[in-house]
Design a protein around this motif. Structure first.
Motif, mmCIF file in Angstrom:
data_model
loop_
_atom_site.group_PDB
_atom_site.id
_atom_site.type_symbol
_atom_site.label_atom_id
_atom_site.label_comp_id
_atom_site.label_asym_id
_atom_site.label_seq_id
_atom_site.Cartn_x
_atom_site.Cartn_y
_atom_site.Cartn_z
ATOM 1 N N TYR A 293 -5.033 -1.706 -14.120
ATOM 2 C CA TYR A 293 -4.646 -1.335 -12.763
ATOM 3 C C TYR A 293 -5.938 -1.031 -12.022
ATOM 4 N N SER B 105 3.401 4.339 -4.653
ATOM 5 C CA SER B 105 2.561 5.311 -5.357
ATOM 6 C C SER B 105 1.855 4.595 -6.513
ATOM 7 N N ASN B 106 0.856 5.250 -7.083
ATOM 8 C CA ASN B 106 0.141 4.654 -8.213
ATOM 9 C C ASN B 106 1.087 4.405 -9.386
ATOM 10 N N GLY C 122 -6.320 -0.247 -8.820
ATOM 11 C CA GLY C 122 -6.210 0.792 -7.809
ATOM 12 C C GLY C 122 -5.942 0.253 -6.416
ATOM 13 N N LEU C 123 -5.952 1.173 -5.468
ATOM 14 C CA LEU C 123 -5.718 0.846 -4.066
ATOM 15 C C LEU C 123 -7.038 0.407 -3.446
ATOM 16 N N GLN D 73 0.803 -1.222 0.000
ATOM 17 C CA GLN D 73 0.000 0.000 0.000
ATOM 18 C C GLN D 73 0.835 1.270 0.000
ATOM 19 N N GLU E 164 1.884 0.805 -11.153
ATOM 20 C CA GLU E 164 1.687 0.575 -12.584
ATOM 21 C C GLU E 164 2.994 0.189 -13.270
ATOM 22 N N HIS F 125 -2.396 -2.378 -3.719
ATOM 23 C CA HIS F 125 -2.599 -1.998 -5.115
ATOM 24 C C HIS F 125 -2.846 -3.277 -5.912
#
Length: 117
Positions: free
Chosen positions: A42, A15-16, A44-45, A12, A20, A59
């Motif tokens: 993707y 970062s995004n 997401g969180l 977690q 990715e 993620h």
């Protein structure tokens, strides 16, 4: 070549963009071993049902691949060794469904499917 679907959960605190980039990294591992990524998503969180390695969130990423078994085994091996990846699941499928996965569809579209039954 066989078709596979992979879902993996990364930590977690990434970062995004980092999450990715993991998708791209593992896609390149497949490409180096003779496979290809048909589609990637993707998700997401998301909050998990229970803690994994003291993390409540993760993620989520989804890959549809067309690769020989040794390439998939190598990718899974590297995923399990990677510090940022917490869980990996790979499923062999007969064909890839068209369009986005269930997780990416809008909630209204999913509700309409239930009403048709």
């Amino acid at each position: 070549m066989p078709l596979y679907e992979h879902v993996f959960i990364s930590r977690q605190d990434l970062s995004n963009a980092q999450a990715e980039s993991l998708v791209e990294h593992f896609g390149s591992v497949l490409a180096d071993n003779g496979g290809k990524v048909v589609d990637s998503e993707y998700w997401g969180l998301k909050t998990m049902a229970y803690k994994i390695n003291k993390n409540r969130k993760g993620h989520y990423a989804f890959l549809k691949t067309d690769a020989p078994a040794p390439a998939v085994q190598e990718m899974e091996r590297l995923m399990r060794l990677h510090d940022d990846v917490m869980r990996v699941m790979t499923i062999k499928v007969d064909e890839h469904p068209e369009g986005p996965s269930i997780q990416m569809q809008k909630r209204e579209e999913r509700d309409n499917r239930r009403e048709r039954r």
